[in-house]
Structure formats: C-alpha cells, structure tokens
Design a protein around this motif. Sequence first.
Motif, mmCIF file in Angstrom:
data_model
loop_
_atom_site.group_PDB
_atom_site.id
_atom_site.type_symbol
_atom_site.label_atom_id
_atom_site.label_comp_id
_atom_site.label_asym_id
_atom_site.label_seq_id
_atom_site.Cartn_x
_atom_site.Cartn_y
_atom_site.Cartn_z
ATOM 1 N N GLU A 1 0.818 -1.220 0.000
ATOM 2 C CA GLU A 1 0.000 0.000 0.000
ATOM 3 C C GLU A 1 0.855 1.275 0.000
ATOM 4 O O GLU A 1 0.331 2.384 0.144
ATOM 5 N N MET A 2 2.176 1.136 -0.130
ATOM 6 C CA MET A 2 3.053 2.295 0.071
ATOM 7 C C MET A 2 2.827 3.420 -0.941
ATOM 8 O O MET A 2 2.963 4.598 -0.615
ATOM 9 N N HIS A 3 2.464 3.082 -2.177
ATOM 10 C CA HIS A 3 2.221 4.158 -3.144
ATOM 11 C C HIS A 3 0.959 4.926 -2.802
ATOM 12 O O HIS A 3 0.888 6.145 -2.982
ATOM 13 N N PHE A 4 -0.035 4.219 -2.276
ATOM 14 C CA PHE A 4 -1.262 4.892 -1.839
ATOM 15 C C PHE A 4 -0.951 5.796 -0.642
ATOM 16 O O PHE A 4 -1.385 6.952 -0.578
ATOM 17 N N VAL A 5 -0.146 5.275 0.288
ATOM 18 C CA VAL A 5 0.249 6.060 1.468
ATOM 19 C C VAL A 5 1.025 7.311 1.034
ATOM 20 O O VAL A 5 0.774 8.417 1.528
ATOM 21 N N ALA A 6 1.929 7.131 0.091
ATOM 22 C CA ALA A 6 2.746 8.267 -0.365
ATOM 23 C C ALA A 6 1.880 9.337 -1.034
ATOM 24 O O ALA A 6 2.206 10.529 -0.993
ATOM 25 N N ALA A 7 0.788 8.914 -1.627
ATOM 26 C CA ALA A 7 -0.087 9.879 -2.321
ATOM 27 C C ALA A 7 -0.832 10.793 -1.328
ATOM 28 O O ALA A 7 -1.270 11.890 -1.704
ATOM 29 N N PHE A 8 -0.953 10.371 -0.070
ATOM 30 C CA PHE A 8 -1.700 11.185 0.911
ATOM 31 C C PHE A 8 -1.166 12.614 0.994
ATOM 32 O O PHE A 8 -1.923 13.555 1.215
ATOM 33 N N ASP A 9 0.142 12.770 0.853
ATOM 34 C CA ASP A 9 0.720 14.115 0.982
ATOM 35 C C ASP A 9 0.645 14.922 -0.309
ATOM 36 O O ASP A 9 0.949 16.109 -0.315
ATOM 37 N N ARG A 10 0.265 14.277 -1.386
ATOM 38 C CA ARG A 10 0.152 15.012 -2.649
ATOM 39 C C ARG A 10 -1.288 15.435 -2.955
ATOM 40 O O ARG A 10 -1.533 16.229 -3.850
ATOM 41 N N VAL A 11 -2.226 14.860 -2.214
ATOM 42 C CA VAL A 11 -3.643 15.106 -2.509
ATOM 43 C C VAL A 11 -4.291 15.769 -1.298
ATOM 44 O O VAL A 11 -4.212 15.256 -0.184
ATOM 45 N N GLU A 12 -4.901 16.910 -1.526
ATOM 46 C CA GLU A 12 -5.611 17.615 -0.452
ATOM 47 C C GLU A 12 -6.944 16.925 -0.179
ATOM 48 O O GLU A 12 -7.572 16.404 -1.096
ATOM 49 N N GLY A 13 -7.389 16.968 1.063
ATOM 50 C CA GLY A 13 -8.782 16.633 1.323
ATOM 51 C C GLY A 13 -9.050 15.273 1.922
ATOM 52 O O GLY A 13 -10.209 14.922 2.143
#
Length: 514
Positions: free
Chosen positions: A27-39
Amino acid sequence: MNGAESLLRTLVGSGVEVCFGNPGTSEMHFVAAFDRVEGMRVVLGLFEGAVTGMADGYGRMAEKPAATLLHLGPGLANGLANLHNARRAGTPIVNIVGDHATYHARYDAPLASDVHGFARPVSAWVYSSASAQTVATDGALAVQAALQYPGQIATLILPADTAWLEADRPAPALPKPMPAIAAAEAIDQAAGALRAGRKTMILIRGAALKELGLNAAGRVAAATGARIACDTFAPRCQRGTGRVEVERIPYFAEQIVEFMNGTEQLILVGARPPVSFFAYPNKPSWCTPKDCKILYLAHPNEDGTVALEALADAVKAPKQPLHVGIARKPEIPNGPLNSLTAGQVIAHYLPNGAIISDEGATAGGGVHRFAAYIEPHDHLALTGGAIGQGIPVATGAAVACPDRKVVCLHGDGGAMYTLQALWTKAREALDITTVIFANRSYAILNIELARVGAGDPGPKAFSMLDLHNPELDWVKLASGMGIEASRATSVEEFATQFESAMKQASPRVIEAVV
Ligand SMILES: Cc1ncc(C[n+]2csc(CCOP(=O)(O)OP(=O)(O)O)c2C)c(N)n1
C-alpha cells in the motif's frame, strides 16, 4: 500521476474525506499519495478490527463512506468481524485492500492469499483493479456501490502495480444512488390495516429512527394507537427529550414473545420480523405471534421516513405525535455500583447531542430505561453480535462529529478485542469518554450456559467464562495508550468521575468495577 494518486483524487472527488487504515508494503504508493492530494484525513488504527469498526462508526454518523486501507488478505481478514457488524448496520464503507503486483501473484509469495474470498461474504461489491489506467474509475464505482441505500460495503483490491504505474487522470464522481420511494400500494395497505383497528406494532430500522421518521410514526400512533418499536440492536436511533419514544425489543426469545404478544399486525419499516438471537432447545426462533399479519411499508432500500409521513397523512394523523419524551432525568442514586445505578449516573450527566456507542453488554443496559427522558442523543448498537465493536465505533463517530460528546459503554470482555482503538482516540485527541464495565467476566455467557441446557458445567467450563485471573487493569491499559483514566468502585466515585469527564473535551477512560 500514478494509479494510487488517481484513485485517491477520485475518492476525494467522490466525497470520501477520511481514510482509516493500517498499511503495509503493497500500500506504500497509496500512502505516499496522501501528501500530494488535499482533502483526505488519514487515521491510523493499530489493528484492522479497530480500523473497520472506526469506518463503521464514521459511516453511521456521517451518512457517507469512509475509506479503509488494509494490507492484503490477512489485513482484511483481521478486519472482517467489524465489517460483518457494519454490513448488518447498513453502513457505507469503501475498503481499499492492497495486493501483490499482478505479475507477482504467480510466485505465491508468503502474503499471497484469496483476497476475493476474504472480501466476498461482507462485501456487496468486490473488484480487483486490472490496470493503473482503470483504477480511478473502479474507485468511483466503489463509492457509488457503497452508497447504494441504505449503505453497503464495497471492496476494491489494489494490486501494487496498478498503484505505482502511470495513470491518466482521476475519474469523475458518479451520481449518488437515492433511496427508492415505497409503493403507493404499500401506504394504502398499511393505512387500510390500521383503519381496521387491530392491535398494530410499527417496527422501524434505519434512517427512519431519526427524529423526522419517529415524528411521523408518533403521528400515526396518535391517530391509531399503534405501538412504535425498534430492534434490540438498531444501528442508530435518536432518543431523548422532545423526540418520539421507541420501545426497544428485548434480547431473549421468551421476552420477545411476551413483548409481541397480542400484536395482530406488524408494519415493517426497513426492518425484519424479530427473531431470537440464538436458537435454544425448546425455545422459539420466530417470535412474532403465529396469526399476526406482516406488512412491509418500506423495505430497507426504500425511504422509511417518507413512507411513514405518507402513512401519517393517509390515516389523517394529527400534527402532534404521541409518546414525545418529557424531561425526567434520574437523580444520582445511592447503593452499590451496578448496571442500574451506573445507568442512572450516565443518564443524569449525558450532555445534549451526545452519541452513545453501546457495547455495554449485561452491565451497560441501565441507561436504556431513561433514554426518552434525558438529553437528546444518538444511540449506536452492536449490530452483528461480533463483540469488539464499541470502542472503534465510538472513535469513528467522534471523527465524524467533532463537536459532539461521544460516550462509549463497554463490557470488559468485548473491550479487549479492539482496545487498540483507544490509542487512536488519544492520537486524534477525540472527545470520547469510555466506560469499561469491569465485571471480570463473560457474564452473558454464564447466563447462556444455563439457558442452552449444556448439562452440568464444571470448573473448566466456568473458567472459560471468567476474567479474574489475572484481573485486567484498565487504568494502566488506557494510560499506557496515552489516555487519562481512573477507576470507580462506588456510585459516588463513578458519579464524580463521569461528571468531570462530561466537562472535558479530551479522551477519558473510566473503569467501573461492577
Ligand atoms: C467475535 C465474537 N467472539 C466471541 C463472541 C462470544 N461472546 C458473546 S458475549 C461474550 C463476552 C462478553 O463479555 P463482556 O463484554 O465482558 O460483557 P458481559 O457479558 O460480561 O456483560 C463473548 C465472548 C462474540 N459474540 N463475538
């Protein structure tokens, strides 16, 4: 952007604002996306049973899905019991379950498992994404599936390469499914049955147990004398002063039979006829009187509130409902601390707008008898019988409703299943008071042992239902997870501690020794 980011942007765009999760490598790519996506608010749970229970509590109160983030088959499997409870509650949830990269599956690495197999029994919708370019659309479909009225569980399996490979764009949100409107014939049939003057009970479940639906039911009662009831374990029920009082179906089969006795017509609003929780030798499973006529006013996928309002008009009900709760708070009692006295204290101090997450089991029931006469509140019950729901549901409810006090009532046995959610309460600084009823026992099972007729139990059997050796120290357990905690052994101590907990806005645990 990669597939994970396209999926996350799609979830946010579809109205999903919180992700409760416990991730792993896939799930690391999904986790990493948290900081790139607002909301998207992210809330860590330290066990998946806590994660899924939090999503349930959130969904019941927010009336929209949270996402969960779970680690392959075993992570999902750890969360299944509370997904079972959520399915029973009709809670919308979108599970995102990571999996091995598509090309890795053939090597049967240690974490490879039948994720579909784990997901299917609790999920109304399961899909494994095939490509990074389609995962966003799959996410939009998952949200729409979760929102199918009254709410269901959608599980999207996300192979690691669909998360990390290049995606085109997020997918637009899909239309929100609306509840169906009950058939006009259903209103006519129920109204006709009520006019016939036979003894009628209206049994309600779902969103019609909120103020508006109850108000309409109370108007029907004013016109026809019908009783208004809800399941023992309704997912959410609004209670308290100024609201129409609902009779709660009791737990044991013979009590239900007595409760239903004399009912000639049962009008169901999003509910099913009551049955015994378990089968017992020589006791009934079906608890509705034999010749009682059963009418479905609204099925669970239909808008029960609208149906009740139409029914009230059809029977020319007055504007003013019957059975409106009038303020009559109990005083602080004397005597030993037990279910009843603890219930009186809780009822006395419960603040306006509180949310009760109730897994109080044998010790938590004291508050129910006062429910209609105390401050207006929401009551959330253990819907699927799988214990270990109350602490996470309280946590999720507090995330959904940050301005409301959440009170969690819990048996000590059930609390041990998902006590990890206490840590999340501390980390998120949630306004939740958790009362652990420390009877040092699986008390209900001692009752059941006698009821099922299992012969003459001996010390080994009783030891399986006893929690004395060693005694759990909830003050240490809670403070070890960063929560202020205290122990009450008398009504006076409990009243003092509960009163002060109601005045603070941070997490609190009270071990009530009963
Ligand atoms: C997942 C799951 N495992 C086991 C059970 C069986 N079970 C039902 S009640 C209970 C004990 C409850 O104890 P506690 O929460 O302390 O409440 P008490 O009965 O003492 O009031 C158990 C183990 C269950 N319902 N669900």
